[in-house]
Scaffold this active site. Sequence first.
Site, PDB file in Angstrom:
ATOM      1  N   GLU A   1       4.780   1.049  -6.403  1.00 10.34           N
ATOM      2  CA  GLU A   1       4.335   1.744  -5.268  1.00 10.34           C
ATOM      3  C   GLU A   1       4.864   3.028  -5.195  1.00 10.34           C
ATOM      4  O   GLU A   1       4.464   4.177  -4.751  1.00 10.34           O
ATOM      5  CB  GLU A   1       4.699   1.064  -3.916  1.00 10.34           C
ATOM      6  CG  GLU A   1       3.918  -0.258  -3.634  1.00 10.34           C
ATOM      7  CD  GLU A   1       2.523  -0.327  -3.996  1.00 10.34           C
ATOM      8  OE1 GLU A   1       1.865   0.790  -3.701  1.00 10.34           O
ATOM      9  OE2 GLU A   1       1.905  -1.447  -4.241  1.00 10.34           O
TER      10      GLU A   1
ATOM     11  N   MET B   1       0.822  -1.223  -0.153  1.00  5.61           N
ATOM     12  CA  MET B   1       0.138  -0.075  -0.012  1.00  5.61           C
ATOM     13  C   MET B   1       0.926   1.292  -0.095  1.00  5.61           C
ATOM     14  O   MET B   1       1.893   1.337   0.763  1.00  5.61           O
ATOM     15  CB  MET B   1      -0.935  -0.020   1.166  1.00  5.61           C
ATOM     16  CG  MET B   1      -1.749   1.248   1.532  1.00  5.61           C
ATOM     17  SD  MET B   1      -2.823   1.479  -0.035  1.00  5.61           S
ATOM     18  CE  MET B   1      -3.077   3.253  -0.096  1.00  5.61           C
ATOM     19  N   GLU B   2       0.593   2.286  -1.010  1.00  2.09           N
ATOM     20  CA  GLU B   2       1.370   3.313  -1.237  1.00  2.09           C
ATOM     21  C   GLU B   2       1.363   4.342  -0.281  1.00  2.09           C
ATOM     22  O   GLU B   2       1.628   5.431  -0.644  1.00  2.09           O
ATOM     23  CB  GLU B   2       1.118   3.835  -2.648  1.00  2.09           C
ATOM     24  CG  GLU B   2      -0.322   4.443  -3.033  1.00  2.09           C
ATOM     25  CD  GLU B   2      -1.279   3.697  -3.425  1.00  2.09           C
ATOM     26  OE1 GLU B   2      -1.121   2.379  -3.057  1.00  2.09           O
ATOM     27  OE2 GLU B   2      -2.142   4.052  -3.765  1.00  2.09           O
ATOM     28  N   ASN B   3       0.798   4.252   1.002  1.00  2.00           N
ATOM     29  CA  ASN B   3       0.617   5.451   1.946  1.00  2.00           C
ATOM     30  C   ASN B   3       1.719   6.431   1.639  1.00  2.00           C
ATOM     31  O   ASN B   3       3.110   6.047   1.699  1.00  2.00           O
ATOM     32  CB  ASN B   3       0.717   5.015   3.393  1.00  2.00           C
ATOM     33  CG  ASN B   3      -0.053   3.690   3.368  1.00  2.00           C
ATOM     34  OD1 ASN B   3      -1.252   3.889   3.402  1.00  2.00           O
ATOM     35  ND2 ASN B   3       0.438   2.724   3.894  1.00  2.00           N
TER      36      ASN B   3
HETATM   37 ZN    ZN Z   1      -1.339   0.411  -6.744  1.00  2.61          ZN
END
Ligand code: ZN
Length: 902
Positions: free
Chosen positions: A369, A334-336
């Site tokens: 990401e 998840m690219e937070n």
């Molecule tokens: Zn993605």
Amino acid sequence: MAKESGISKILAGTFVFLTISVIAGIVTMIIFYKTEIALMDPTPRPMFTSSTTSLPPVIRLPKNLVPQSYQVVNVTSPNQTMLFTGNSTVTFHCVQGTSVVYLHSRNLDVSGPVVMNKDTNERIGVSSMKNEEDTRNFLEIQLNAALEAGGNYSLFLAFNGEITENLNGVFVSTYAQGSPAFLAATNLEPADARTVFPCFDEPEMKAVFHVTIIHRRDTVALGNADMRGEIHSNILDDVWKVTYFYPTPKMSTYLFAFTVSEFTDSNVLCALCYRCVLPTQTYARPDAIAAGHAKYAANITGKILKFYENYFGINYEQKTLDQIALPDLGVGAMENWGLITYQEGGLLYEDGVSSLLHKEVIATLIAHELAHQWFGNLVTMKWWNDIWLNEGFATYLSFFAVAHMEPYSKMKDSYFMSNLHAAFEVDALASSHPLSPPQEDVQMTFEIEDMFDAITYCKVQSNETRNEYIYDVGVCMYLSDFSYKNTDQNDLWEYIQKAEDEDGGHTTVAKVMNTWTKQMGYPVITINTTNGEVYQKQFLFNDSSESSLWWYIPIRVMSNAAEPSLVWLESIKKDEFIAKSGEWILANVNCAGYYRVNYNRENWERLSTQLETDPHRIPLMNRGQLVDDAFNLARAKLIEVTLALNSTRFLQNERALLPWESTVRNLEYFVLMFDRSEVYGPMQACGMKASFCLHSQILAIDVACSNALPECSAMATKMFANWMDNNRTNRIHPNLRSVIYCQAVAAGGAKEWEFAWDKFQSSIDTSEKDQLREALSCTKKIWLLNRYLKYTLNPEKIRLMDVGSTILSIADNVAGQALAWNFIRAHWEYVSNGGAASLIEGVTRRFSTQFELEELERFAADNNLSPTKYLQQAVEQTQVNIVWVSENKDSVLKWFENETAS
Ligand SMILES: [Zn+2]
Ligand SMILES: *[C@@H]1O[C@H](CO)[C@@H](O)[C@H](O)[C@H]1NC(C)=O
Ligand SMILES: *[C@@H]1O[C@H](CO)[C@@H](O)[C@H](O)[C@H]1NC(C)=O
Ligand SMILES: *[C@@H]1O[C@H](CO)[C@@H](O)[C@H](O)[C@H]1NC(C)=O
Ligand SMILES: *[C@@H]1O[C@H](CO)[C@@H](O)[C@H](O)[C@H]1NC(C)=O
Ligand SMILES: *[C@@H]1O[C@H](CO)[C@@H](O)[C@H](O)[C@H]1NC(C)=O
Ligand SMILES: *[C@@H]1O[C@H](CO)[C@@H](O)[C@H](O)[C@H]1NC(C)=O
Ligand SMILES: *[C@@H]1O[C@H](CO)[C@@H](O)[C@H](O)[C@H]1NC(C)=O
Ligand SMILES: *[C@@H]1O[C@H](CO)[C@@H](O)[C@H](O)[C@H]1NC(C)=O
């Protein structure tokens, strides 16, 4: 986030589960959340009707209040429970008078509202507050006096929430570090920020977050932004650490993240890090760090980031970029912003244990990401219907970044093609969806979650309509002008159009692109080289579905006499595509167009002859795609199935991997349809023969063993037995482990299975564990498969995040298919946490009888499942299979019998 499928198989980790008491007070955080929103059209607030109403719910927040800042203070878990408590203050700007405040809150116990006028410092009374227990998750606060347009206000709230064990919201994860250890992390896309603190939880409501986390002294807190400072503080009779973070950039709530753990980071020498002033840190379990497993990821991150900075001409403006390998995470990654979370298998690599393939998976995932730090984080879609602007671009750009990183990368073309085929497969169903559906169609959370599928991730990678230069220029201007803002796809077309116009181009970008993004499905173009006729129609597996859809199609075409050239379908001249005698025509050169091509029979035969005599005249990608087109045209009954099978004959001289992969992928459909029938015998015999032509060792062993070649399982069994005798040293080459493990377990019995299980439980290496976890599903022994299925219910044996992929590998096994289907029906509530969509898709892949169709329909009805896309798609796919099997079984059987005889 990262697409689950594709990496999930390689991702895992399993350890002891926690005793709840140990995590008491694990997290205390202070969040100061400040939102400024660009001018938004004030719209009327939603009408609240009683909860028994049958009207469709108004699910979006009203836009009359523009939040400006939040303060979320001292969230803490004060006693021996998994509860946390905290306070928040939001300040907001009012653009249209109202006496009701709506924001999102779910599974939070909210109390003590205080509303202040920030301009006058006066308090405004609250008459009532309620949290709607429905799908909207609105916290509705009625005021005694109206808020006035132009005014600035603040709202204080106290709240309690629960730290979950189900991988959403704020969740707890355990892992072995000598004794059991714990960490807390968040996963909030698309709509779980509202379970952490009350907030305006929509992507367009961008905000600046000031965060402070109070945590135990021996843990490290990471957040979206760099640490500003830390102090020790006495709370609850103990000394705690307070970590203050710098404000985040203006960002959407779904990108909010923090972790609190005992993890350490992989220190990369300064010369290797991205910029000395901006260390990118890679965190993981201390023993994984000590063993050097994070080194590869740490090594390439800076280079990929640099690549994107140059490519976009926009620097990564944040002061840190942390990446953390979590033992549990519900998605691949998840690219937070500033704190990217990964499943361990997505980040940890061990030389000599992990396969080369795994290395490329990691590079591609990191590249995906990191691309999001621009596409998604810096520039965000206005609403989830345009999530392809995030995911499609991240997938597409990751190919370029990885190719740049690892010039020797072998996988780029393979990834490209398997992604393309994944999108093609779903998009050939009448129950598919447009890449960019209307906003109204994507409202409920389950509808948003449905959007994260192969189409969203992979459809955009086909790029024939793009002129590279114009495209890059347009995209860079777009990113720069919309930084910290939100867009829809029209904004993108507008910018590409600008670049096109400046370049003197004549294409109307939106007009062309909308046919691809606003319509579901894709075309098949048919080229008749006898009479020169070329036409398009929608490609659907179910040929009884009516369609009048139409696309602007750029066709790159070549022949044995002519080099590739580009022509638009609607401007093809009358006899342009008439072939001279003996000449073949090939369209969609290099597969850059998102469509299939069918030809008249003579042209198919000429292409086949070309392939059999001198395949290199046909570009590599097309050698793979011709097979894929032929098989799928046969599935759609546009050509005879034997023509598709004939199209594989050239493979006996083919040395490249890609056409083989494409063929194996397509034959898998035959295997699924027929491995429970008498067709399977001749098919296996044929597969055995084919395996001798294979030049890829892994694929050859896989094909040979799965077609029951005795020498093959003997070899796998022997290699595995050597390992068992030694117990410690494993001399099987890392690249071969997954196939050898699987084949040895398949050929073996309880002894092999239990050895693999022991090794799975005791290994601390993520990729080793993943390979073993998959191998365990290969056994042919029903009782072992049943035992393994039962293990998936116990998180101490199989981690919750691995439940879905474990059941899917069992279902892939013909011996486990029915067991898995019965099992998921019996335990749906628990196992669907592991990804309902992929479970249904995977477990029903073999379905091809009326009985199975009825079972599937009954299951959906009995469980009262939401009318999700994936269920409709599974039903449609089953219907297609039933017809296909009944119509093709005889000719397939005959073809394989002939082939074996010759
Ligand atoms: Zn993605
Ligand atoms: C939050 O916690 C800190 C540290 O214990 C304390 O100093 C501060 O007063 C608390 N703030 C609120 C609003 O409770
Ligand atoms: C939250 O606010 C209440 C009321 O102002 C206060 O009593 C309490 O200490 C605060 N809690 C935290 C954890 O800061
Ligand atoms: C723990 O704290 C929460 C919130 O303060 C409270 O509701 C709950 O009763 C407490 N539980 C115990 C076991 O003390
Ligand atoms: C890091 O990259 C350098 C070259 O860019 C390479 O020589 C080195 O072996 C890499 N280290 C690891 C652990 O991958
Ligand atoms: C289109 O994609 C292919 C395959 O990834 C790539 O080689 C090519 O450069 C791309 N072309 C454009 C114009 O982006
Ligand atoms: C191609 O054109 C010829 C001549 O008109 C016709 O006989 C044949 O059926 C056509 N084939 C296809 C596949 O349309
Ligand atoms: C497939 O190949 C066989 C043997 O060469 C041939 O007899 C048959 O006509 C071919 N089928 C099609 C549909 O081209
Ligand atoms: C392998 O060795 C370990 C530790 O020495 C032992 O516990 C385990 O039982 C052995 N496994 C087998 C299958 O011999």
